[in-house]
Design an enzyme around this catalytic site. Structure first.
Site, mmCIF file in Angstrom:
data_model
loop_
_atom_site.group_PDB
_atom_site.id
_atom_site.type_symbol
_atom_site.label_atom_id
_atom_site.label_comp_id
_atom_site.label_asym_id
_atom_site.label_seq_id
_atom_site.Cartn_x
_atom_site.Cartn_y
_atom_site.Cartn_z
ATOM 1 C CG ASP A 63 -19.552 84.826 80.869
ATOM 2 O OD1 ASP A 63 -20.436 84.384 81.629
ATOM 3 O OD2 ASP A 63 -18.737 84.091 80.272
ATOM 4 C CG ASN A 104 -28.020 82.320 79.389
ATOM 5 O OD1 ASN A 104 -27.867 83.510 79.121
ATOM 6 N ND2 ASN A 104 -26.984 81.490 79.483
#
Ligand code: IPE
Ligand code: IPE
Ligand code: MG
Length: 252
Positions: A17, A65
């Site tokens: 991330d 996502n």
């Protein structure tokens, strides 16, 4: 330095991330951040091979996502296809087996094809298994396992009483891979974001402020040193150490 002879994880999970923040802080596009992230993944794979970590799983794209702007999703899909093409040779040479986990069905044709090609090309890899989670969600993983098992029951091939953890986990995307011992999350958040929910039951969790493109071998070693300091109890009691009346060493 890593503790010599200290435990190393059999399986590291990585939630990669912070690509977007890395790029934005440099005035670059988020896509550029993902590009840098992909290149960083190569370094980390290499380091894990050097450290003889037998299993590595990396979270590349979650079932959530898709909520991102189409432009970013497209950039990620393109990057994953390019990564699969450029790594097929390299991974095969390094004897790394690449196993995609997640639902590849929803991916654009080219991305799906190149990822499957990467999987097929590296099928014989023996040094490390690299699981790449693409369109992966821990909840979907559990759900599709439950559906598969239900079909066996409905066909009369399986008695519900026979469904134990061993049988259940064989239907998860991770199949016979060992559970992750350590889950690393870069980018400073402290959550799983739907990664390996079933498998992470007793994983040690490590979060670092380092953004994924800057998480290098040195940062990996820091995470591993921290792992070596953890005491894993699995719900049992402390290992009381060598001065305990029974000499310690009691397995939790
Ligand atoms: C992680 O980086 C990569 C993916 C989720 C695909 P992010 O894109 O989430 O980066 P941040 O969290 O916005 O910085
Ligand atoms: C987790 O990162 C997913 C991947 C790294 C692929 P996200 O950036 O999507 O997670 P949230 O939205 O911060 O929970
Ligand atoms: Mg993020």
């Amino acid at each position: 330095m890593l503790m010599r002879g200290g435990p190393l994880p059999e399986h590291i999970g990585v939630i990669m991330d912070g690509n977007g923040r890395w790029a934005q802080s440099r005035g670059l596009s988020r896509a550029e951040g993902h590009r840098q992230g992909a290149s960083n993944l190569r370094q980390i794979i290499e380091e894990c091979v050097m450290l003889r970590i037998p299993n590595l799983s990396t979270f590349a794209f979650s079932t959530e996502n898709w909520l991102r702007p189409q432009e970013e999703v497209d950039a990620l899909m393109l990057l994953m296809a390019e990564f699969a093409v450029s790594e097929a040779e390299e991974m095969a040479k390094r004897d790394v087996r690449v196993v995609p986990i997640g639902d590849l069905g929803r991916l654009p044709e080219r991305t799906r094809r190149e990822i499957k090609n990467l999987r097929d090309r590296t099928r014989e890899g023996r040094v490390m298994t690299l699981m790449i989670a693409v369109n992966y969600g821990g909840r979907d993983d559990i759900l599709q396992a439950a559906q598969e098992i239900s079909r066996e029951v409905a066909r009369g091939d399986l008695d519900p009483e026979e469904i134990d953890h061993e049988r259940f986990r064989a239907h998860l995307h991770t199949q016979s891979q060992p559970d992750p011992d350590l889950i690393i999350r870069t980018g400073g958040e402290w959550r799983l974001s739907n990664f390996l929910l079933y498998q992470a039951a007793y994983a040690e969790f490590y979060s670092t402020e380092a953004l994924w493109p800057e998480f290098d071998a040195h940062e990996l070693h820091r995470a591993l040193r921290e792992f070596q300091r953890r005491e894993r109890r699995y719900g049992g009691l402390h290992d009381r150490g060598a001065d305990a009346p029974d000499g310690g060493g009691g397995q939790a």
